[in-house]
Design an enzyme around this catalytic site. Structure first.
Site, PDB file in Angstrom:
ATOM      1  N   LYS A 228       0.814  -1.216   0.000  1.00 32.94           N
ATOM      2  CA  LYS A 228       0.000   0.000   0.000  1.00 32.94           C
ATOM      3  C   LYS A 228       0.851   1.271   0.000  1.00 32.94           C
ATOM      4  O   LYS A 228       0.383   2.323  -0.396  1.00 32.94           O
ATOM      5  CB  LYS A 228      -0.987  -0.026   1.162  1.00 32.94           C
ATOM      6  CG  LYS A 228      -2.039  -1.115   0.944  1.00 32.94           C
ATOM      7  CD  LYS A 228      -3.138  -1.118   1.972  1.00 32.94           C
ATOM      8  CE  LYS A 228      -4.268  -2.041   1.572  1.00 32.94           C
ATOM      9  NZ  LYS A 228      -3.917  -3.483   1.643  1.00 32.94           N
TER      10      LYS A 228
HETATM   11  C1  LIG Z   1      -4.601  -4.520   1.057  1.00 35.69           C
HETATM   12  C2  LIG Z   1      -3.863  -5.813   0.994  1.00 35.69           C
HETATM   13  C3  LIG Z   1      -4.243  -6.838   0.099  1.00 35.69           C
HETATM   14  C4  LIG Z   1      -5.470  -6.739  -0.791  1.00 35.69           C
HETATM   15  O1  LIG Z   1      -5.341  -5.799  -1.832  1.00 35.69           O
HETATM   16  P1  LIG Z   1      -6.640  -5.295  -2.631  1.00 35.69           P
HETATM   17  O2  LIG Z   1      -6.146  -4.182  -3.497  1.00 35.69           O
HETATM   18  O3  LIG Z   1      -7.605  -4.818  -1.581  1.00 35.69           O
HETATM   19  O4  LIG Z   1      -7.174  -6.438  -3.412  1.00 35.69           O
HETATM   20  C5  LIG Z   1      -3.457  -7.985   0.060  1.00 35.69           C
HETATM   21  N1  LIG Z   1      -2.388  -8.143   0.875  1.00 35.69           N
HETATM   22  C6  LIG Z   1      -1.996  -7.180   1.739  1.00 35.69           C
HETATM   23  C7  LIG Z   1      -0.820  -7.430   2.618  1.00 35.69           C
HETATM   24  C8  LIG Z   1      -2.710  -5.988   1.831  1.00 35.69           C
HETATM   25  O5  LIG Z   1      -2.329  -5.043   2.717  1.00 35.69           O
END
Ligand SMILES: *Cc1c(COP(=O)(O)O)cnc(C)c1O
Length: 469
Positions: free
Chosen positions: A112
């Protein structure tokens, strides 16, 4: 570049406005009106570029008209300069033609950061130009909150309020949020669960009177700028592995469908992607759609992969829009059906079209732990549980052994010690150097009752660099 709503009834916006907008006024999500398309020669010419320069080439068409090239270049250099690995998103080989794209070398150790480090800088740039301040409110069960706070901590024009469920996030995750101190950073622990936090954010967007005219901005994964930033690393990975002359497959640990949707866009922009695998945990609404054309709300199960614990996938609407010939009214009708009955199916040929590119798998906690143990025994690599789900799905759904399979490594294993312990891997991963003293740092956080009025009063009393709005 102009952006339109997936439900067809909201005004088109430019990049700057879409950055500050949450949902469109018709309840839809914003998507580019026309996706840029690159030729194979153009993509090939980007081989070997540093990450931020590749990012500039991939994202430039999306911001044209809102941010001058020189400013955008500088923002990108600053954004990806904070990552701890000089390659920003290195690839690590696990097996013959199988790779993990490590997206966890940013400040909060999850993918993120790629989007939220950029989002914070873009917001501050645009707000400074407009001489405007905004308030961000977000709910988190872990990863999003810390990445959003890290992304916004240096913003002069943003006050950020992140709510997490009191005593229900891991200590590492809590400390990654509460140890970032600043007048404009506000951690709120709600005496309730994650859904309570999320409901309060939604209610605040619906009725913003308490903000006395200050604009409220969303940092959840429906924000277009987050999707945009995630497109880049698909190009980056493919270019390392012989693309665009050769196609590449991706397996993506998926919750809200934001990350994998970025991969779908990369393909539509000209990158040869032969397969996209939707890897879910037991919360498998997307797997049920991909395997049986059933998009139906289920129960929410807590798992060892909390960042993928969702009941509905908000960004899935963006794919549905394309599958329905970008017809806004048909998406509005589907979403109404979903709200009224809790589910829908799409016409056969639309589902078949999706299946040409997408495969899927739902992976249980037990299988997740097995995969962590297996990969550790075979390679010495310790996977975080989300990434392990991606590896498992990549192995089971793979269509070709000669096409490189890239699994998105979405988080660092140190964030999820419980899953590592349950995998019986006899190793406790250490915090990376920049977080080594995390457990000694001062924390700041306010515990509030699970009550909307209380939370809104708090925001109004602190939303201007800690002072009243
Ligand atoms: C947010 C997240 C996901 C999922 O990603 P999306 O874009 O919501 O599909 C998967 N793994 C981790 C570690 C995350 O923080």
């Amino acid at each position: 570049m102009r952006y339109i709503s997936t439900r067809g009834q909201a005004p088109a916006l430019n990049f700057e406005d879409v950055l500050l907008a949450g949902l469109a006024t018709d309840g839809g999500l914003y998507v580019p009106e026309n996706l840029p398309r690159f030729t194979q020669e153009e993509i090939a010419s980007w081989a070997g570029l540093p990450y931020h320069e590749l990012a500039f080439r991939v994202m430039r068409p999306f911001v044209t008209g809102s941010i001058p090239d020189a400013d955008f270049k500088q923002i990108l250099e600053d954004t990806y300069g904070v990552f701890e690995h000089s390659a920003v998103a290195p690839l690590r080989q696990l097996n013959g033609n199988e790779w993990v794209l490590e997206l966890f070398h940013g400040p909060t150790l999850a993918f993120k950061d790629f989007a939220l480090q950029l989002l914070g800088r873009l917001l501050d740039y645009v707000l400074a130009k407009r001489n405007e301040r905004v308030v961000i409110m977000g709910a988190t069960s872990g990863d999003t909150g810390s990445a959003a706070i890290e992304g916004c901590k240096a913003c002069d024009n943003v006050d950020i309020f992140i709510m997490h469920p009191h005593n229900r996030v891991s200590e590492v995750q809590r400390r990654q949020m509460t140890t970032i101190l600043g007048d404009n950073i506000h951690n709120i622990a709600i005496e309730g669960n994650f859904d309570d936090c999320q409901e309060m954010v939604k209610a605040s967007f619906a009725d913003q009177g308490f903000l006395k005219g200050t604009r409220l901005v969303a940092v959840n994964s429906i924000n277009w700028a987050r999707i945009m930033a995630q497109i880049v690393y698909y190009f980056h990975a493919a270019l390392q592995l012989g693309g665009p002359a050769r196609s590449v497959a991706f397996s993506v640990p998926t919750g809200n469908f934001g990350d994998i949707f970025a991969g779908y866009l990369a393909r539509n922009m000209g990158l040869p992607v032969s397969q996209l695998i939707v890897a879910t945990n037991r919360n498998d609404i997307l797997h049920r759609f991909m395997s049986g054309n059933q998009y139906a709300k289920g129960e929410l199960y807590p798992t060892l992969t909390p960042s993928m614990d969702i009941m509905v996938s908000s960004n899935f609407e963006r794919l549905l829009f394309d599958l329905h010939g970008r017809n806004g009214p048909s998406i509005a009708a589907l979403m109404t059906e979903f709200r009224q009955t809790g589910g829908f199916t799409v016409e056969d040929d639309r589902w078949t079209e999706a299946r040409k590119l997408f495969d899927s798998l739902a992976v249980s906690d037990e299988q997740t732990c097995q995969t962590i143990a297996e990969v550790y025994a075979a390679t010495g690599e310790l996977l975080d549980p989300h990434t392990a789900i991606g590896v498992r799905a990549g192995r089971e759904c793979r269509r070709s052994l000669s096409v490189p399979m890239v699994v998105l490594g979405t988080a660092h294993p140190v964030k999820f010690p419980e899953a590592i312990e349950k995998s019986a891997v006899n190793l406790s991963p250490a915090l990376p150097a920049h977080l080594a003293d995390l457990f000694e740092r001062d924390e700041r956080c306010t515990v509030l009752a699970n009550d909307l009025a209380t939370v809104q009063q708090f925001v109004a009393a602190h939303g201007n660099r800690g002072k009243p709005l």
